[in-house]
Design a protein around this motif. Structure first.
Motif, short mmCIF file in Angstrom:
data_model
loop_
_atom_site.label_atom_id
_atom_site.label_comp_id
_atom_site.label_asym_id
_atom_site.label_seq_id
_atom_site.Cartn_x
_atom_site.Cartn_y
_atom_site.Cartn_z
N ALA A 1 -6.03 13.82 -4.85
CA ALA A 1 -6.89 12.59 -4.74
C ALA A 1 -5.78 11.50 -4.11
N ALA A 2 -4.81 11.39 -4.91
CA ALA A 2 -3.36 10.55 -4.48
C ALA A 2 -3.17 10.98 -3.02
N GLN A 3 -2.92 12.27 -2.86
CA GLN A 3 -2.45 12.59 -1.70
C GLN A 3 -3.14 12.20 -0.34
N ALA A 4 -4.60 12.47 -0.73
CA ALA A 4 -5.34 11.94 0.31
C ALA A 4 -5.61 10.45 0.70
N VAL A 5 -5.58 9.78 -0.40
CA VAL A 5 -5.18 8.48 -0.11
C VAL A 5 -3.94 8.03 0.34
N ALA A 6 -2.98 8.58 0.15
CA ALA A 6 -1.69 8.32 0.99
C ALA A 6 -1.97 8.80 2.43
N VAL B 1 0.66 -1.25 0.12
CA VAL B 1 0.07 -0.01 0.06
C VAL B 1 0.98 1.37 0.06
N THR C 1 3.10 1.79 -3.17
CA THR C 1 2.23 1.99 -4.51
C THR C 1 1.88 3.52 -4.42
N THR C 2 1.49 3.76 -3.23
CA THR C 2 1.06 5.40 -2.77
C THR C 2 2.38 6.20 -3.16
N VAL D 1 -4.67 8.42 4.27
CA VAL D 1 -5.23 7.42 4.67
C VAL D 1 -4.52 6.18 4.71
N GLY D 2 -3.85 5.97 3.81
CA GLY D 2 -3.09 4.66 3.71
C GLY D 2 -2.13 4.64 4.82
#
Length: 205
Positions: free
Chosen positions: A167-172, A131, A134-135, A174-175
């Motif tokens: 979006a990618a940074q927000a997912v990061a 995770v 990939t992030t 959270v991850g």
């Protein structure tokens, strides 16, 4: 007369076709056609090129109100381009997350901080490592796309690229939070806040 009418009159007076004028200004014939019909306006560089070509001043081509509008549009365009470049540089900082000692590795009696590769080895390169790796890779790639788009002054798709970065940074965030890596999550959240501040300033410009 408005700008389009003045441009057409100057072009006709010189006996130039739209294709010939476009070639001299290093723009497309479609751009010249849009300028003449009021379907678009040149940027400041193109406007100055028109003025030099026909030996007139910019003031002769545009009214005072049009000049104000052009200056405002140029300022907004520059702010967007600089903002997107800043987004790209901040996202490419994700590469550092692969090397900085931000990840907790259980050493038996205590937890020490290590880089991403060492953390991955300690957990058998399992789901949590996948995770995070990939992030980091996705953010670096999005950052490169943002920087390239800004430097190439590509307007089409720039908003989509910027949103993809958010979006990618927000997912990061959270991850990293889900995998219980507080240092990495906090630092990533700080970068997200920095991007939000830059985005707010762009919208205000």
């Amino acid at each position: 007369m408005d700008f389009g009418e003045k441009l057409k009159a100057l072009r006709t007076e010189r006996g130039l076709t739209q294709e010939q004028l476009a070639a001299k200004l290093y723009v497309s014939r479609t751009a010249v056609s849009k300028w003449e019909t009021g379907g678009g306006s040149p940027n400041l560089d193109s406007l100055q090129a028109v003025a030099r070509l026909f030996d007139v001043s910019v003031d002769d081509l545009l009214s005072a109100d049009d000049l104000i509008v052009l200056a405002r549009d140029e300022r907004r365009s520059s702010a967007r381009s600089n903002g997107l470049l800043s987004f790209g540089l901040l996202d490419m900082l994700a590469i550092a997350f692969a090397f900085l000692p931000l990840y907790g590795v259980d050493d038996g009696s205590f937890v020490r901080m290590a880089g991403l590769a060492e953390y991955g080895a300690s957990v058998g390169f399992g789901v949590s490592f996948a995770v995070m790796a990939t992030t980091v890779a996705a953010l670096a790639l999005v950052g490169a796309a943002e920087a390239t788009t800004a430097l190439a002054a590509v307007r089409r798709g720039s908003r989509f690229v910027a949103l993809a970065g958010f979006a990618a940074q927000a997912v990061a965030v959270v991850g990293f939070t889900a995998t219980m890596q507080p240092y990495a999550a906090t630092l990533m959240f700080a970068l997200l806040v920095a991007k939000a501040v830059i985005g707010y300033r762009i919208l205000r410009s």
